[in-house]
Design a protein around this motif. Sequence first.
Motif, PDB file in Angstrom:
ATOM      1  N   LEU A 118      33.304  21.419  15.888  1.00 53.24           N
ATOM      2  CA  LEU A 118      33.832  22.540  16.678  1.00 53.24           C
ATOM      3  C   LEU A 118      35.038  22.110  17.513  1.00 53.24           C
ATOM      4  N   GLN A 119      35.642  20.973  17.145  1.00 55.68           N
ATOM      5  CA  GLN A 119      36.726  20.448  18.001  1.00 55.68           C
ATOM      6  C   GLN A 119      37.878  21.430  18.170  1.00 55.68           C
ATOM      7  N   ASN A 120      38.068  22.324  17.191  1.00 56.07           N
ATOM      8  CA  ASN A 120      39.169  23.281  17.323  1.00 56.07           C
ATOM      9  C   ASN A 120      38.719  24.635  17.873  1.00 56.07           C
ATOM     10  N   ASP A 121      37.451  24.732  18.238  1.00 59.75           N
ATOM     11  CA  ASP A 121      36.927  26.039  18.663  1.00 59.75           C
ATOM     12  C   ASP A 121      36.473  26.064  20.116  1.00 59.75           C
ATOM     13  N   GLY A 122      36.690  24.951  20.800  1.00 59.73           N
ATOM     14  CA  GLY A 122      36.231  24.842  22.191  1.00 59.73           C
ATOM     15  C   GLY A 122      36.800  25.911  23.103  1.00 59.73           C
ATOM     16  N   GLU A 123      38.006  26.387  22.804  1.00 56.37           N
ATOM     17  CA  GLU A 123      38.634  27.357  23.710  1.00 56.37           C
ATOM     18  C   GLU A 123      38.428  28.797  23.257  1.00 56.37           C
ATOM     19  N   LYS A 124      37.677  28.949  22.153  1.00 59.31           N
ATOM     20  CA  LYS A 124      37.391  30.316  21.696  1.00 59.31           C
ATOM     21  C   LYS A 124      36.180  30.870  22.410  1.00 59.31           C
ATOM     22  N   LYS A 125      36.201  32.180  22.617  1.00 59.80           N
ATOM     23  CA  LYS A 125      35.024  32.800  23.219  1.00 59.80           C
ATOM     24  C   LYS A 125      33.862  32.791  22.234  1.00 59.80           C
ATOM     25  N   VAL A 126      32.672  32.640  22.765  1.00 58.10           N
ATOM     26  CA  VAL A 126      31.488  32.554  21.902  1.00 58.10           C
ATOM     27  C   VAL A 126      31.282  33.838  21.101  1.00 58.10           C
ATOM     28  N   CYS A 127      31.702  34.997  21.658  1.00 56.56           N
ATOM     29  CA  CYS A 127      31.528  36.238  20.897  1.00 56.56           C
ATOM     30  C   CYS A 127      32.395  36.245  19.640  1.00 56.56           C
ATOM     31  N   ASP A 128      33.388  35.366  19.577  1.00 57.91           N
ATOM     32  CA  ASP A 128      34.200  35.260  18.362  1.00 57.91           C
ATOM     33  C   ASP A 128      33.705  34.155  17.424  1.00 57.91           C
ATOM     34  N   TYR A 129      32.590  33.551  17.753  1.00 56.66           N
ATOM     35  CA  TYR A 129      32.016  32.514  16.891  1.00 56.66           C
ATOM     36  C   TYR A 129      31.205  33.154  15.772  1.00 56.66           C
ATOM     37  N   SER A 130      31.093  32.424  14.647  1.00 57.97           N
ATOM     38  CA  SER A 130      30.172  32.868  13.591  1.00 57.97           C
ATOM     39  C   SER A 130      28.764  32.434  13.978  1.00 57.97           C
ATOM     40  N   LYS A 131      27.789  32.919  13.225  1.00 56.71           N
ATOM     41  CA  LYS A 131      26.392  32.609  13.519  1.00 56.71           C
ATOM     42  C   LYS A 131      26.153  31.093  13.512  1.00 56.71           C
ATOM     43  N   GLY A 132      26.684  30.454  12.458  1.00 49.06           N
ATOM     44  CA  GLY A 132      26.504  29.006  12.347  1.00 49.06           C
ATOM     45  C   GLY A 132      27.183  28.241  13.473  1.00 49.06           C
ATOM     46  N   MET A 133      28.345  28.730  13.907  1.00 51.18           N
ATOM     47  CA  MET A 133      29.051  28.067  15.013  1.00 51.18           C
ATOM     48  C   MET A 133      28.234  28.164  16.298  1.00 51.18           C
ATOM     49  N   LYS A 134      27.626  29.335  16.498  1.00 55.30           N
ATOM     50  CA  LYS A 134      26.778  29.494  17.686  1.00 55.30           C
ATOM     51  C   LYS A 134      25.602  28.523  17.634  1.00 55.30           C
ATOM     52  N   SER A 135      24.985  28.414  16.448  1.00 52.93           N
ATOM     53  CA  SER A 135      23.855  27.489  16.303  1.00 52.93           C
ATOM     54  C   SER A 135      24.276  26.074  16.667  1.00 52.93           C
ATOM     55  N   ARG A 136      25.469  25.696  16.210  1.00 53.39           N
ATOM     56  CA  ARG A 136      25.914  24.323  16.452  1.00 53.39           C
ATOM     57  C   ARG A 136      26.198  24.099  17.933  1.00 53.39           C
ATOM     58  N   LEU A 137      26.822  25.098  18.562  1.00 52.00           N
ATOM     59  CA  LEU A 137      27.102  24.966  19.992  1.00 52.00           C
ATOM     60  C   LEU A 137      25.791  24.901  20.777  1.00 52.00           C
ATOM     61  N   ASN A 138      24.866  25.750  20.383  1.00 53.86           N
ATOM     62  CA  ASN A 138      23.569  25.788  21.053  1.00 53.86           C
ATOM     63  C   ASN A 138      22.847  24.444  20.915  1.00 53.86           C
ATOM     64  N   PHE A 139      23.040  23.830  19.764  1.00 52.93           N
ATOM     65  CA  PHE A 139      22.409  22.531  19.502  1.00 52.93           C
ATOM     66  C   PHE A 139      22.980  21.454  20.423  1.00 52.93           C
ATOM     67  N   ILE A 140      24.312  21.359  20.512  1.00 52.77           N
ATOM     68  CA  ILE A 140      24.859  20.289  21.366  1.00 52.77           C
ATOM     69  C   ILE A 140      24.618  20.576  22.845  1.00 52.77           C
ATOM     70  N   LYS A 141      24.434  21.848  23.178  1.00 48.07           N
ATOM     71  CA  LYS A 141      24.092  22.183  24.562  1.00 48.07           C
ATOM     72  C   LYS A 141      22.802  21.485  24.973  1.00 48.07           C
ATOM     73  N   ALA A 142      21.877  21.355  24.007  1.00 49.63           N
ATOM     74  CA  ALA A 142      20.595  20.708  24.308  1.00 49.63           C
ATOM     75  C   ALA A 142      20.742  19.198  24.478  1.00 49.63           C
ATOM     76  N   LEU A 143      21.821  18.622  23.904  1.00 47.61           N
ATOM     77  CA  LEU A 143      21.987  17.168  23.956  1.00 47.61           C
ATOM     78  C   LEU A 143      22.862  16.703  25.112  1.00 47.61           C
TER      79      LEU A 143
END
Lengths: 281, 241
Positions: A118-143
């Motif tokens: 997600l290195q190129n998506d850090g500045e995008k709003k989460v509402c513009d993320y795809s489902k998989g991108m949200k899952s990945r962000l949610n995953f690293i949030k836990a770490l």
Amino acid sequence: MIKVSDLSFSYTEEKFIQDINFEVEKGEIFGFLGPSGAGKSTLQKILTGLLRNYEGNSVVDGVESKYYKRNFYENIGVDFEFPSLYEKLTGRENLKFFGSLYSKKLRNIDEMLKMVGLQNDGEKKVCDYSKGMKSRLNFIKALLHNPEILFLDEPTSGLDPNNSRDMKNIILEEKAKGKTIILTTHNMVDAAELCDRVAFIVDGRIKALDSPHNLIMSKGAVKIKYSYYDGIEKTRECLLKKTSEDYKLKELIEKNQILSIHSSEPTLSDIFMEVTGRVLQ
Amino acid sequence: MKTYYVGLYFSFKQFIKQIYNDAMIFMICLAPILYILLFRYGLPLAEEISIEYIDLKVILSPYYLVFDLFLAVLTPTMFSYASAMVILGEIDDGITNYFAITPVGKEGYLISRLIFPLLFSLVITIIAISIFSITKILLRETIIISIMSTMLGYIMCMIVIAMSTNKVEGLAVMKLSGLLLIGILAPFFIKGNIQYMVSFLPSLWLSKYAVESNNIYLILYFLVSTLWVLVLNKRFKSKLL
Ligand SMILES: Nc1ncnc2c1ncn2[C@@H]1O[C@H](COP(=O)(O)OP(=O)(O)OP(=O)(O)O)[C@@H](O)[C@H]1O
Ligand SMILES: [Mg+2]
């Protein structure tokens, strides 16, 4: 690290989670496997202290789940099955905010974004993320706060094979660092690859518990499958342990008439079906 | 322990940020200022201008207390609406539950979303009444009325969250719940015992207390309010769990 004994719980009058007993060692990946509605997420909610009116014991890192104090959560990371992210904030802002709730030193946000592509998506709003991108962000949030114990509820669901591979590698890296991981999944291949031990959960109970290897070896039998020509191409199967009893096979071997021969080990899915009588996925 | 308060601070900061970034919620929070400008400064002006034709002052002066009471309830109500809207948005995004597994906890979340804004509006209300009220209200009454209106704000927030599942519904409930404030008008415009038709509204007792300073109304206010809290509590909590 985790010790659950005689645990039971229900949402309603009706009994649901019952007779749950297991232990998880530090540095182990422990899998919850089971069909939809089996109670996997419920069990995770008990372990993470979200559901506190259970009976029996659930002790994590020496503390009974009912009595977790705030500080306890400094060392717990949870990736829930549904994303919990501010839709109107960017990926980076989300990580920053959730990180600010911990007093521990956080991991580097750029590195984490890069880890899951997600290195190129850090500045995008989460509402513009795809489902998989949200899952990945949610995953690293836990770490992010480098927790000692991770609870991952279907982290790879909805990911493409590449991203799923990356995420599995990250999970294995965490294990290598000595983290204890509870992994819930429907995916038998992932479970067999990642988990040191798995619990088959059906209708709120554990139906089997062992390492994937042992489960496969003890319950399943290796088969061989061979084909030969008899007017048309035909295939037959027999158990590896009983090849001597298969006279057709003997005959074909003696006449050098076998076209192909394979042995096939049962998969964890086969074992799951055998033990629980249910199909997964 | 210290870190908990740091977490609370960041949680509250995030709350403020959301208000600031949402034009609608931001306007809700500005409403008390608009009200003050309109009635505290607009009213005397209107009276002055109109004096040649009709004596507005004579007509309006019996109702000055009504203006002051709306001044008292406006800040807690509006801040509570803002809290409710932010919380509804966060429930939608799954944030509310996530707090439960962070060191700040569900409890810290509620402190930063409900307790802080209410305390804040209590202070603002006391100051606003002291400075801007048209009638002379004693300090003791000012404080009591401010506490009452803060509690009313909490009830308004409970109503909006308990009765709606998202921000759109929340907005509709919010507009409707404004009707609960009409109890303030009853003692002024409905003569006799008919005004007790709205006894179930805490705002009636707030108004009665402001008019007569009789402690019995204070007690009735807290009884009726507690009843509202008890009735709403289960639904309210189920939304937050
Ligand atoms: N808050 C709740 N109140 C009442 N029942 C609930 C609640 N949450 C879950 N359940 C019920 O508990 C059962 C198990 O749910 P749970 O989420 O634990 O299943 P799961 O094994 O995680 O399934 P999935 O694989 O679909 O995620 C379901 O029948 C569900 O309807
Ligand atoms: Mg689940």
